[in-house]
Motif scaffolding. Structure first.
Motif, PDB file in Angstrom:
ATOM      1  N   LYS A   1       0.803  -1.224   0.000  1.00 43.23           N
ATOM      2  CA  LYS A   1       0.000   0.000   0.000  1.00 43.23           C
ATOM      3  C   LYS A   1       0.843   1.286   0.000  1.00 43.23           C
TER       4      LYS A   1
ATOM      5  N   GLU B   1      -7.951   0.014   1.862  1.00 43.07           N
ATOM      6  CA  GLU B   1      -7.800  -1.448   1.839  1.00 43.07           C
ATOM      7  C   GLU B   1      -9.108  -2.154   1.478  1.00 43.07           C
TER       8      GLU B   1
ATOM      9  N   ILE C   1      -7.203   1.382  -2.500  1.00 42.40           N
ATOM     10  CA  ILE C   1      -5.942   0.918  -1.910  1.00 42.40           C
ATOM     11  C   ILE C   1      -5.758   1.564  -0.539  1.00 42.40           C
TER      12      ILE C   1
END
Lengths: 310, 310
Positions: free
Chosen positions: A241, B265, B262
């Protein structure tokens, strides 16, 4: 080289490793450990392993090398489940495209009596599944190892020899640096490719069919990597990430500058950007990492190994 | 088919057309008109045309077909200069990647006694210059024509037959629609590819060399189209500004959604996007517009014509 190798997760990479082990006779025995019984049937039918099992506990007993080839998001659980059954002195390695989060997930779960050598073979194709693997996948490709300070040198050496036996060049890297470099070379390009295909998918049906019709004009180049395995790539982005968001930010800033130049009709800026990117292609060809197009063949026929993607 | 064909601008496309004309015997005579005397020398040395000249006025006299193959930004001036010297009844066509602005630049400058049939062969490679052309470049590729309502049908028919003789499939399209579709399939992918390579170019030297080293992991796929001719592409973006800015806006919105997923998440969203893009690759292969990888060849050797880009 090894007595018994367990391969956990038997997709494109796992099956290619197994084929390479057989070809180069690197182990007496190969155990395929996959939760999907269809995969296990395929593996037996294609004679890719000596034994198959869906049970992690059974699958790692008596193995001196365990290679985890599942999507990175599943690796923590795998480590937890195999941990009580690992032989003392066994080497555990993995093929995950992200290294920091894999180390964080695996290291605390593995017993102190085994050696953990995180790894990442930089090879692949856009095809998934054990039937699409091939022994030569790793030849002349990089295999990155990201061992930690306390990892025993002998274990690192054995994993290095293993990848070299499969034809790879081995590079030792810091895991955080690996995640940044692969964020740029692999994760960002995949995200961009998925995105541009996604943008086209959302178009009205008549334009979409024309996009396919005229795809040779550029669009096509993005579709190969955008047909890569969705689960594997979901996990990559969730587990790398920070690096991905960082390089995505740089990409977006640069794209905004190009957008502004188009809006303001700043041809000089566009030309400058387009000019400097030309050399990189040649550097990649010189480094032996790109398709070689035979210059004498004016039809532009390419004979190349398509070995790419993470 | 024609008595004398003038090709103005003798690069990859112009020289490929000339080679095709010779191969299929489509004209008694070919005139190469290029301002660059080095190009003219190469053309004579390679015997690609019967005559060469740097003068537009001389180059179009007595020709019944004139094909303008310069970057689109230069076409207006070319039209202005050739206009007084064109034969009555001659056909003028072009190969520009943008059609609205080319029509706007050419139509008012050409005399009423000639027929103007705007065209765009969707073929190319990342190589530039007359030495890199080949007669088969247009085979099985699309050639788009965007004639206007008043264009004489016979002229359209002759240009259609010309491209068909070179092996292309001809499609008649509305010029604005052409510019939108190519904006998505060609111009946006090139911009994105230039941008990602540009982002990598700006990295510190040590990381940049690693990007090249590990480019097979995805990055490499972008470098081919990003090594296309900078002048040609500068002109494309300046002359298809509105359509490019429109599709770029859609692309950026979709990229922001992925970025957010992203950051938060949101694996389900990522998976959903990555899953839907897979099918498009197959549709392109089915449409005969993508590299075919022989499935029986597990090494993934590709034998394909690299015919792409605008």
């Amino acid at each position: 080289m090894f007595q018994q190798i367990s391969i956990i997760g038997f997709g494109l990479i796992g099956s290619s490793i197994a084929r390479g082990i057989k070809k180069h006779e690197l182990s007496h025995k190969i155990i395929c450990v996959d939760q999907n019984e269809e995969v296990n049937s395929t593996v037996l039918a294609l004679d890719l392993a000596d034994e198959t099992t869906p049970h992690l506990s059974e699958g790692v007993k008596a193995s001196d090398l365990i290679i985890i080839c599942t999507p990175v998001g599943a690796m923590g659980k795998v480590a937890e489940k195999i941990s009580p059954f690992l032989e003392e002195g066994a080497i555990v390695t993995d093929v995950g495209s992200v290294k920091m989060s894999v180390i964080k997930a695996l290291q605390p779960r593995l017993p102190a009596c085994v050696h953990f050598v995180p790894g990442h073979p930089i090879a692949g194709t856009e095809f998934s599944g054990p039937e699409n693997g091939f022994a030569e996948l790793f030849e002349n490709r990089w295999a990155v190892l990201t061992p930690q300070g306390h990892t025993e040198l002998q274990a690192i050496e054995r994993v290095t020899q293993f990848w070299e036996a499969l034809g790879s060049n081995v590079e030792i890297m810091d895991p955080a640096h690996h995640d940044l470099v692969l964020g740029i070379t692999s994760h960002l390009p995949h995200l961009i490719a998925y995105n541009i295909i996604g943008t086209a998918s959302d178009l009205e049906d008549d334009i979409k069919s024309e996009v396919i019709k005229f795809s040779a004009s550029g669009f096509r180049d993005f579709t190969r990597i955008a047909s890569s395995d969705p689960v594997m790539w979901r996990d990559v982005f969730l587990h790398n990430k920070d690096a991905v968001l960082d390089v995505l930010q740089r990409f977006s800033e640069d794209l905004s500058a190009l957008q502004k130049a188009i809006r303001r009709e700043n041809g000089d800026y566009l030309h400058e950007v387009f000019e400097k990117t030309r050399n990189i292609r040649q550097e990649i060809i010189d480094a032996g990492q790109a398709d070689y197009i035979y210059p004498e063949d004016k039809r532009g026929i390419v004979s190349t190994k398509v070995k790419s993607e993470d």
